[in-house]
Write a protein that holds these residues in place. Structure first.
Motif, mmCIF file in Angstrom:
data_model
loop_
_atom_site.group_PDB
_atom_site.id
_atom_site.type_symbol
_atom_site.label_atom_id
_atom_site.label_comp_id
_atom_site.label_asym_id
_atom_site.label_seq_id
_atom_site.Cartn_x
_atom_site.Cartn_y
_atom_site.Cartn_z
ATOM 1 N N CYS A 372 14.776 31.067 -53.546
ATOM 2 C CA CYS A 372 13.599 31.789 -53.060
ATOM 3 C C CYS A 372 12.379 30.922 -53.313
ATOM 4 O O CYS A 372 12.114 30.535 -54.461
ATOM 5 N N ARG A 373 11.649 30.611 -52.278
ATOM 6 C CA ARG A 373 10.466 29.757 -52.453
ATOM 7 C C ARG A 373 9.358 30.527 -53.171
ATOM 8 O O ARG A 373 9.248 31.749 -53.057
ATOM 9 N N ARG A 374 8.526 29.781 -53.875
ATOM 10 C CA ARG A 374 7.481 30.399 -54.686
ATOM 11 C C ARG A 374 6.100 30.282 -54.057
ATOM 12 O O ARG A 374 5.127 30.769 -54.595
ATOM 13 N N GLN A 375 5.995 29.605 -52.949
ATOM 14 C CA GLN A 375 4.732 29.531 -52.221
ATOM 15 C C GLN A 375 5.032 29.458 -50.730
ATOM 16 O O GLN A 375 6.121 29.078 -50.317
ATOM 17 N N ARG A 440 14.386 27.351 -64.659
ATOM 18 C CA ARG A 440 14.656 27.856 -63.305
ATOM 19 C C ARG A 440 15.394 29.186 -63.374
ATOM 20 O O ARG A 440 15.148 30.079 -62.574
ATOM 21 N N THR A 444 12.735 33.204 -62.862
ATOM 22 C CA THR A 444 12.947 33.996 -61.649
ATOM 23 C C THR A 444 13.516 35.362 -61.943
ATOM 24 O O THR A 444 13.696 36.167 -61.035
#
Length: 656
Positions: A372-375, A440, A444
């Motif tokens: 899942c991308r964070r930006q 990581r 999350t």
């Protein structure tokens, strides 16, 4: 100057700064990446780049340097060509480039001089015939130029034109030099289009790390050698895509490794292991080309048996751990390796200090599961590539990025072939890797759904047992006993792909379960329009429309729980029942067959000529369940109105 008779122009309204910047950006594409416009080209190689004074006298020393074999006997013709380049004016500077244009076929490459006159907004392309070091001359017949100019009286109207010096003598070979109509109708249109686009590229140029010329020759050799694989491909996947994609990937690796041997003075060909090798064709090609290696995948494919004993492919579930390191391997390959993708740099770093890696990311996986991308400033794909690059950097690699020439939307590869630290710093770097993986995992919130260490260790021991047929030298220290301490260094939440791929498109659900949901949803849709059709004689009730969320609220918890385990869930189930429903923009409605294209009534002679598969094999849902019956007459409905119309499918081949 160039012949006006052979000129073509296209107009665009642009501001002055944007017009000039866009024009030169478009010319850079054609100059450095001509294969984008001309699909018969493999690419080009920039040989040299110089600056010169914009005059015939200023160009001669540069030409003598770039083309030492340029013949002097045709002085008058040379002066004419230089005059066409610089025009009547004197002063200013020119950029002069020498490029090699490389065709896709076995045709010879061609040298070209490119003159860029920024003050005059003109770019001229001059082919060079012969050997530039000993004897060469300009090919006057095929000289052409692009020019940007402003229309008088209109500050926003700019014209881009293409001109040919000697249009009546143009020599078209269909590869390097298509017909003049292609220049004016195709290339000019593309130049204008590119000049008005303001797209920022998030990726490197194609084949930026290797020689395009070497790649082109090697690719055509391998394509010819392995093209028969397309005809005998036993898998359900598209043979042309997968065969030619693996040929292209193998070509890239072979050229990359050849350059590495030359740079390091090596003679022995590099060894490799392909983790998640899939159909194994990439492994098969690399081994046939002399590189010792093997492939591992969780599931054996039918095509494996066709390769022969020299191609080493093993069926085994891989769990990243100390028991799956490869200290005797030069390169670790991750070609669409899915859940193993972020682990490839880690495995390479921990296998040995000299181990390198090549990874071609496709599906988005993190260390513990889906990524899942964070930006959201970039695309999901670009963000994932940045993540895998970051993993490689944390592991101590200098990560390089390149774009492959393959029939896929996911064609960016990442290469780690150099370390950023000395061998003595391995222990410190490994602590940083371990900390990064833990961060990581924890930041999350993935640990809320994590498998217990004990259960994961049990699964790990089972995976090791599954690898009993793997060569002893392939996996370091493989045993049936799981060492719990490895999870402190690696990760306790990794779950390898299951050996048997489950069908999760709702097709394997019990028929009664599907029928209950279909009937329940259909009744709810019919009720939403009940008031409009109570007093309408002969009106066929097509019901109303409901959002998917409202439809989900109709089902009990047990039904929803079963659907959650399927890919797409309720939406997939409704779409599978296309005879009854339409799903459009998140809303569900009953399919109105009265508005669908009518099935033509066939003559009895035509029916006799058709196989049994062309007849009705399923009952009409509307005939059985809709209160108004089917909106189509029996002869026009593609489904059976009654059991007597059903014709079962023939299982075997029809008799001839």
């Amino acid at each position: 100057m160039m012949s006006a008779a052979a000129a073509a122009a296209l107009e665009k309204r642009l501001e002055a700064g944007a017009a000039e910047a866009g024009f030169w950006a478009a010319l850079d594409v054609w100059t450095l990446k001509p294969q984008v416009a001309n699909r018969r080209l493999s690419g080009c190689r920039l040989e040299a780049e110089r600056e010169a004074h914009c005059s015939a006298a200023g160009l001669r020393p540069v030409l003598a340097e770039l083309l030492p074999g340029l013949r002097r006997e045709s002085g008058g013709e040379l002066d004419e060509i230089l005059l066409a380049v610089v025009g009547e004016r004197a002063g200013g500077r020119l950029k002069v480039m020498l490029r090699t244009v490389i065709p896709k076929t076995q045709a010879e490459s061609c040298k070209e001089l490119v003159f860029q006159d920024f003050e005059n907004n003109t770019a001229t392309f001059i082919p060079v015939e012969g050997h530039i070091a000993t004897s060469c001359t300009f090919k006057k017949s095929n000289i052409y130029s692009f020019k940007l100019r402003q229309i008088e009286g209109d500050e926003l109207l700019w014209v881009i034109s293409v001109s040919i010096l000697c249009p009546e003598e143009w020599v078209a070979d269909g590869i390097l030099y298509p017909k003049t109509a292609w220049l004016t109708d195709v290339l000019l249109t593309k130049i204008v289009k590119w000049s008005t686009e303001n797209k920022k590229s998030y990726f490197k140029s194609t084949l930026s790390l290797i020689s395009v010329e070497k790649y082109s020759k090697c690719y055509h050799r391998l394509k010819s050698k392995y093209k028969e694989m397309v005809k005998i491909w036993p898998e359900v996947t598209n043979p042309e895509k997968f065969v030619y994609e693996d040929v292209a990937i193998a070509t890239y690796l072979l050229v990359l490794w050849e350059d590495e041997r030359a740079e390091k003075g090596l003679t022995a060909k590099q060894s490799f292991i392909d983790l998640g090798c899939g159909n194994g064709l990439l492994v098969h090609i690399l081994i046939n080309e002399g590189h010792p290696g093997r492939g591992i995948d969780v599931r054996k494919r039918r095509i494996w048996d066709m390769y022969g004993p020299q191609t080493c492919l093993k069926e085994c579930a891989i769990t990243p751990s100390d028991d799956f390191l490869f200290p005797d391997v030069d390169w670790i390959i991750g070609n669409h390796s899915d859940e193993l993708t972020p682990w490839i740099p880690v495995v390479a770093a921990r296998s040995s200090y000299s181990c390198r890696y090549f990874v071609l990311p496709c599906c988005f996986f993190d260390f513990y599961g889906k990524y899942c991308r964070r930006q959201t400033k970039s695309t999901q794909y670009r963000a994932y590539l940045d993540f895998i690059t970051e993993v490689g950097s944390i592991c101590g690699f200098k990560v390089e990025e390149d774009c492959l020439r393959i029939p896929s939307t996911k064609r960016v590869c990442l290469i780690g072939n150099q370390r950023t630290y000395s061998a003595s710093g391995e222990e410190r770097l490994d602590e940083e890797r371990t900390q990064y993986i833990r961060e990581r995992y924890s930041c999350t919130g993935a640990n809320t759904n994590c498998i217990e260490v004990k259960d994961t260790a049990s699964q790990f021991a089972h995976n090791i047992a599954d690898c009993s047929n793997v060569d002893d030298g392939m996996v370091q220290g493989t045993s049936g006993e799981a060492d719990f301490s490895v999870f402190n260094k690696w990760f306790a939440g990794f779950k390898p792909r299951e050996k048997v791929e489950k069908v999760r498109n709702c097709a394997a659900l019990p028929r009664d379960f599907i029928d209950d949901i279909v009937l329940q949803v259909a009744k709810a849709l019919l009720k939403t329009n009940q008031d409009n059709c109570e007093d309408s004689t002969g009106y066929w009730n097509k019901g109303g429309s409901l959002p998917l969320k409202n439809v989900a609220d109709l089902l009990d918890c047990d039904m929803l729980q079963k659907l959650k385990k399927e890919c797409g869930g309720l939406k997939t189930l409704l779409r599978n029942n296309y005879q009854v429903f339409e799903v459009f923009h998140g809303n569900v409605q009953i399919r109105d067959w009265s508005k669908e294209k009518q099935t033509k009534t066939m003559s009895s002679d035509a029916k006799r000529k058709l196989p049994s598969e062309a007849f009705k094999t399923r009952l009409c849902w509307f005939f059985l369940n809709h209160p108004d019956g089917c909106p189509r007459a029996a002869e026009k409905c593609p489904f059976a109105h009654g059991i007597e119309e059903v014709r079962p499918r023939a299982n075997g081949k029809k008799n001839i």
